[in-house]
Design a protein around this motif. Structure first.
Motif, short mmCIF file in Angstrom:
data_model
loop_
_atom_site.label_atom_id
_atom_site.label_comp_id
_atom_site.label_asym_id
_atom_site.label_seq_id
_atom_site.Cartn_x
_atom_site.Cartn_y
_atom_site.Cartn_z
N LEU A 165 38.12 40.74 47.97
CA LEU A 165 36.96 41.58 47.69
C LEU A 165 36.03 40.93 46.67
O LEU A 165 36.38 39.90 46.07
CB LEU A 165 37.42 42.94 47.18
N ALA A 166 34.88 41.52 46.50
CA ALA A 166 33.90 41.01 45.53
C ALA A 166 34.47 41.10 44.11
O ALA A 166 35.35 41.91 43.82
CB ALA A 166 32.60 41.81 45.62
N ILE A 181 39.43 49.09 41.42
CA ILE A 181 38.71 48.47 40.31
C ILE A 181 39.65 47.54 39.54
O ILE A 181 40.76 47.92 39.17
CB ILE A 181 38.12 49.53 39.37
N ASP A 182 39.20 46.32 39.33
CA ASP A 182 39.92 45.36 38.49
C ASP A 182 39.45 45.57 37.06
O ASP A 182 38.36 45.12 36.67
CB ASP A 182 39.62 43.93 38.96
N GLU A 183 40.24 46.29 36.28
CA GLU A 183 39.83 46.68 34.93
C GLU A 183 39.55 45.49 34.02
O GLU A 183 38.82 45.61 33.04
CB GLU A 183 40.90 47.58 34.29
N GLU A 184 40.11 44.35 34.35
CA GLU A 184 39.94 43.17 33.51
C GLU A 184 38.50 42.66 33.51
O GLU A 184 37.99 42.21 32.48
CB GLU A 184 40.90 42.07 33.96
N VAL A 185 37.85 42.70 34.68
CA VAL A 185 36.50 42.14 34.77
C VAL A 185 35.42 43.16 35.12
O VAL A 185 34.24 42.83 35.13
CB VAL A 185 36.46 40.98 35.80
N ASP A 247 22.97 42.92 44.67
CA ASP A 247 22.62 43.50 45.98
C ASP A 247 23.82 44.09 46.71
O ASP A 247 23.68 44.61 47.82
CB ASP A 247 21.98 42.43 46.87
N ASN A 248 25.02 44.02 46.10
CA ASN A 248 26.24 44.44 46.79
C ASN A 248 26.54 45.91 46.53
O ASN A 248 26.93 46.31 45.43
CB ASN A 248 27.42 43.57 46.33
N MET A 249 26.39 46.73 47.57
CA MET A 249 26.61 48.17 47.43
C MET A 249 28.09 48.53 47.28
O MET A 249 28.42 49.70 47.08
CB MET A 249 26.01 48.92 48.62
N LEU A 250 28.97 47.54 47.35
CA LEU A 250 30.39 47.80 47.07
C LEU A 250 30.54 48.39 45.67
O LEU A 250 31.43 49.22 45.43
CB LEU A 250 31.18 46.49 47.17
N TYR A 251 29.66 47.97 44.75
CA TYR A 251 29.78 48.39 43.35
C TYR A 251 29.42 49.85 43.12
O TYR A 251 29.67 50.38 42.05
CB TYR A 251 28.93 47.48 42.46
N ILE A 252 28.80 50.52 44.11
CA ILE A 252 28.52 51.96 43.96
C ILE A 252 29.39 52.78 44.90
O ILE A 252 29.07 53.93 45.21
CB ILE A 252 27.02 52.28 44.17
N PRO A 287 33.42 53.80 42.34
CA PRO A 287 32.38 52.84 41.98
C PRO A 287 32.56 52.26 40.58
O PRO A 287 33.16 52.90 39.71
CB PRO A 287 31.09 53.66 42.06
N ILE A 288 32.04 51.06 40.39
CA ILE A 288 32.00 50.46 39.05
C ILE A 288 30.66 50.78 38.38
O ILE A 288 30.59 51.00 37.17
CB ILE A 288 32.18 48.93 39.13
#
Length: 544
Positions: A165-166, A181-185, A247-252, A287-288
């Motif tokens: 994943l992204a 969610i990867d809490e580290e980054v 531009d990556n809607m994965l983050y929402i 989402p992040i």
């Protein structure tokens, strides 16, 4: 007659699709067959050339290219493969090498299980070789078609198809590989979006993260997951990486899939598909990035104002926002230095480049137009604070009735189309499961999937169009709230900032210089929400 000394290159290939066929196609199994053949015929094995996990539809494979280079330079004079499909599945290129290239360089080619040996060109196997090549290519085309259908079916079911994943997410162990969610980054992802929203460029963000020693997505993926990354990726933060993230809607929380495709199963060059052709699972995971921050970033991405840096790296808050009222060209900034103090001014870009031939002077000092805009924002904020409810009502009144009618009608149409789209997803899944269980012939299965998918694609486009119209209508209602909330922050703003401009302003139209026009200069501030018209804010400002 002296027997020829055969120096052999053993070529072995396994694609990702071949891995599913089991041990019969494994690299070790191929090696056993090839070495046994070479030993029985008294050949000298020079080297093994192994392409593991590479499709045979292309000859741009590292090891096959090394094999061909060694053959053409005389390092080897014989090539042995398990069968023709190991060498390649493109019948035109395979035939070209076997019939023209290899004979020209005196190279003997042997495909053991197809009984092909170019030293005996009169054999029945050599006569059948074109047919074998065509069958091999058909197999590749058929496999590609099946894989595309499966990937699309998985995407429609919300199953993630990718290897990783992204940056900021990991794959869960559930059947859908849901993004976790990867809490580290994840905080770094949030920071990138906030930095961009504040007015920093992608280049500046990338340079900052690299300078701070924060591992790039490639470095991080390799350290944590063992991924080496794609060819061309860098170990440092790049502006392109930042832009792709923004531009990556994965983050929402949305899962976009099938965003790229290849020209064909032969040509593996990938291209980005139009967003209407993507498969998107909305509200798929946590989402992040907040919707508010996402909207702020996207507004800046679409903004007419990109901004330019000066030689000392300074970007003026209004860079890219100012437009000439007479020719529509963007205003260009000038820098002057007096007594070690820098001052800035703007003028029509066409006038500065071409003189009076295209436009006349619209010269204005930066500090003057900054003061006009800042005062306007403060005054608007003050009036809103004093009578926010009435201003909001005045703004929404003329839109409310029309907006409600539009949303009501759109919702009814949307429900009908969504119901049919869900039914099509179910039918696709049933067809695929029936094929897997052996209850449906392959041609009927993929025919149905193709038919259902075509209808679903059309429906998806229609649904997205309706949802977009609804969002735009709702945004008209909500944008007043957002704009009012944003502008109230700047009630006592000490100076104009780039972030302030990105949040509030669409463009600023600057009229001609008073000495030329003979009248007061008009400065028309066009805000992102036309609430200013309610407050009657169009200024006539004399040039100082």
């Amino acid at each position: 007659m002296k027997q020829k000394n055969y120096i052999v290159g053993l070529y072995l290939r396994l694609s990702k699709d071949d891995e599913r066929q089991g041990e019969s196609l494994s690299i070790d199994h191929q090696r056993t067959i090839l070495r046994k053949y070479a030993e029985e015929h008294g050949f000298t094995v020079y080297d093994e050339y192994i392409d593991d996990g590479v499709s045979g539809t292309t000859f741009q494979r590292p090891e096959v290219q090394r094999l061909l280079d060694d053959a053409k330079t005389g390092v080897i004079n014989t090539i042995i493969v398990k069968d023709l499909s190991r060498f390649g599945r493109n019948y035109i290129e395979v035939g070209q090498y076997v019939d023209y290239v290899f004979p020209a360089f005196g190279i003997r080619f042997i495909a053991i299980q197809d009984n092909i040996d170019t030293e005996n060109r009169d054999s029945n196997a050599m006569e059948m070789m074109p047919i074998v090549n065509i069958f091999n290519e058909w197999h590749a085309a058929n496999t590609s078609k099946k894989l595309r259908a499966v990937k699309k079916s998985n995407a429609l079911a919300g199953i993630y198809n990718g290897a990783k994943l992204a940056y900021g997410y990991m794959k869960a162990n559930d059947e859908k590989h849901t993004p976790l969610i990867d809490e580290e980054v994840a905080p770094i992802v949030v920071r990138i979006f906030e930095m961009y929203a504040s007015g920093l460029s992608a280049k500046k963000i990338a340079a900052t993260l690299t300078l701070e020693g924060i591992p790039s997505p490639k470095k991080y993926a390799y350290a944590k997951l063992g991924f080496r990354g794609r060819q061309g990726e860098h170990d440092i933060w790049c502006p392109t990486t930042i832009c792709l993230m923004l531009d990556n809607m994965l983050y929402i929380g949305h899962l976009p899939q099938l965003r790229t495709s290849s020209v064909s199963y032969k040509n593996h060059i990938r291209y980005k598909k139009d967003q209407s052709d993507w498969v998107i699972t909305y509200n798929n995971h946590e989402p992040i990035i907040s919707q508010e921050l996402w909207d702020k970033v996207q507004a800046r991405r679409k903004s007419v104002a990109r901004g330019r840096k000066t030689k000392i790296g300074f970007t003026h808050p209004l860079s890219g926002f100012l437009i000439c009222a007479d020719c529509g060209c963007k205003m260009k900034m000038n820098t002057s230095v007096h007594n070690n103090k820098r001052s800035y001014s703007f003028n029509c870009g066409d006038h500065m480049r071409f003189g009076k031939a295209l436009c006349f002077s619209h010269h204005i000092m930066a500090k003057d137009i900054e003061a006009v805009i800042l005062n306007d924002i403060r005054e608007m904020a003050q009036r809103i604070v004093l009578d926010e409810k009435q201003i909001k009502q005045d703004y929404l009144r003329h839109n409310a009735e029309l907006a409600n009618q539009t949303i009501k009608s759109a919702k009814k149409t949307l429900q009908t189309k969504q119901k049919r789209a869900e039914e099509l997803s179910r039918l696709i899944q049933i067809a695929y499961e029936d094929r897997v269980k052996g209850n449906m012939p392959e041609d009927i299965c993929f025919g149905l999937i193709e038919k259902y998918s075509a209808e679903q694609k059309s429906l998806t486009a229609e649904i997205e169009e309706i949802e977009t119209k609804m969002k735009d209508t709702e945004a008209t209602m909500q944008s007043a709230d957002d704009f009012i909330r944003n502008i109230k922050k700047y009630l006592e703003a000490p100076e104009l900032t780039r972030e302030m401009c990105y949040e509030l302003i669409d463009r600023v139209i600057v009229g001609g210089h008073p000495k030329i026009t003979g009248k007061e200069r008009e400065i028309d501030i066009v805000y992102k929400v036309d609430i200013a018209s309610v407050l009657h804010h169009k200024f006539n400002n004399p040039d100082k």
